[in-house]
Scaffold this motif. Structure first.
Motif, PDB file in Angstrom:
ATOM      1  N   CYS A  22       0.872  -1.321   0.282  1.00 58.75           N
ATOM      2  CA  CYS A  22       0.012   0.074   0.064  1.00 58.75           C
ATOM      3  C   CYS A  22       0.854   1.305  -0.033  1.00 58.75           C
ATOM      4  O   CYS A  22       1.429   1.597   1.093  1.00 58.75           O
ATOM      5  N   PRO A  23       0.688   2.006  -0.934  1.00 58.14           N
ATOM      6  CA  PRO A  23       1.571   3.253  -1.123  1.00 58.14           C
ATOM      7  C   PRO A  23       1.080   4.333  -0.130  1.00 58.14           C
ATOM      8  O   PRO A  23       1.848   5.359   0.118  1.00 58.14           O
ATOM      9  N   HIS A  24       0.061   4.189   0.492  1.00 61.95           N
ATOM     10  CA  HIS A  24      -0.502   5.347   1.482  1.00 61.95           C
ATOM     11  C   HIS A  24      -0.570   5.081   2.754  1.00 61.95           C
ATOM     12  O   HIS A  24      -1.221   5.713   3.761  1.00 61.95           O
ATOM     13  N   ASP A  25       0.195   3.812   3.035  1.00 56.30           N
ATOM     14  CA  ASP A  25       0.218   3.280   4.401  1.00 56.30           C
ATOM     15  C   ASP A  25      -1.156   3.243   4.753  1.00 56.30           C
ATOM     16  O   ASP A  25      -1.382   3.652   6.129  1.00 56.30           O
ATOM     17  N   ALA A  26      -2.213   2.798   4.229  1.00 60.10           N
ATOM     18  CA  ALA A  26      -3.422   2.652   4.789  1.00 60.10           C
ATOM     19  C   ALA A  26      -4.170   1.348   5.348  1.00 60.10           C
ATOM     20  O   ALA A  26      -5.065   1.344   5.791  1.00 60.10           O
ATOM     21  N   GLU A  39      -9.574   7.336   5.339  1.00 60.45           N
ATOM     22  CA  GLU A  39      -8.852   8.527   5.102  1.00 60.45           C
ATOM     23  C   GLU A  39      -7.814   8.487   4.266  1.00 60.45           C
ATOM     24  O   GLU A  39      -7.576   9.533   3.464  1.00 60.45           O
ATOM     25  N   ARG A  40      -6.877   7.429   4.272  1.00 60.96           N
ATOM     26  CA  ARG A  40      -5.730   7.420   3.767  1.00 60.96           C
ATOM     27  C   ARG A  40      -6.200   6.719   2.246  1.00 60.96           C
ATOM     28  O   ARG A  40      -5.244   6.968   1.152  1.00 60.96           O
ATOM     29  N   CYS A  41      -6.703   5.804   2.222  1.00 58.65           N
ATOM     30  CA  CYS A  41      -7.124   4.704   0.874  1.00 58.65           C
ATOM     31  C   CYS A  41      -7.516   5.538   0.064  1.00 58.65           C
ATOM     32  O   CYS A  41      -8.387   6.386  -0.061  1.00 58.65           O
ATOM     33  N   THR A  42      -6.948   5.363  -1.177  1.00 58.19           N
ATOM     34  CA  THR A  42      -7.137   6.115  -2.604  1.00 58.19           C
ATOM     35  C   THR A  42      -8.128   5.148  -3.600  1.00 58.19           C
ATOM     36  O   THR A  42      -8.224   5.382  -4.609  1.00 58.19           O
ATOM     37  N   CYS A  44      -6.479   2.656  -4.959  1.00 51.81           N
ATOM     38  CA  CYS A  44      -5.782   2.226  -6.084  1.00 51.81           C
ATOM     39  C   CYS A  44      -5.761   0.838  -6.621  1.00 51.81           C
ATOM     40  O   CYS A  44      -5.355   0.575  -7.669  1.00 51.81           O
TER      41      CYS A  44
END
Ligand code: SF4
Ligand code: SF4
Length: 64
Positions: A22-26, A39-42, A44
């Motif tokens: 996970c590139p957003h550390d979600a 909040e963090r998850c896009t 992707c």
């Protein structure tokens, strides 16, 4: 509550692969629970691709 990601808790073996990609550390792995931070998850989809047993999917029912 509608989560951005659907996670099949019964299938998951908590290997931690999705946490690593996970590139957003979600994604957070707790004892026997996987938590996706909306909040963090896009959405992707990288964790979906990476999961070896297909326990994750993007939740199309969730709003953007
Ligand atoms: S990669 Fe899949 S099996 Fe591994 S912890 Fe993530 S959701 Fe669970
Ligand atoms: S969809 Fe992307 S941002 Fe959301 S948890 Fe999976 S890898 Fe992380």
């Amino acid at each position: 509550m509608t989560n951005k990601m659907k996670h099949n808790q019964d299938r998951c073996d908590f290997c931690g692969v999705c946490v690593g990609v996970c590139p957003h550390d979600a994604i957070e792995l707790r004892e026997a629970e996987l938590i996706v931070d909306d909040e963090r998850c896009t959405r992707c989809g990288q964790c979906v691709q990476a999961c070896p047993i297909h326990a994750l999917e993007v939740n199309d029912e969730a709003g953007v």
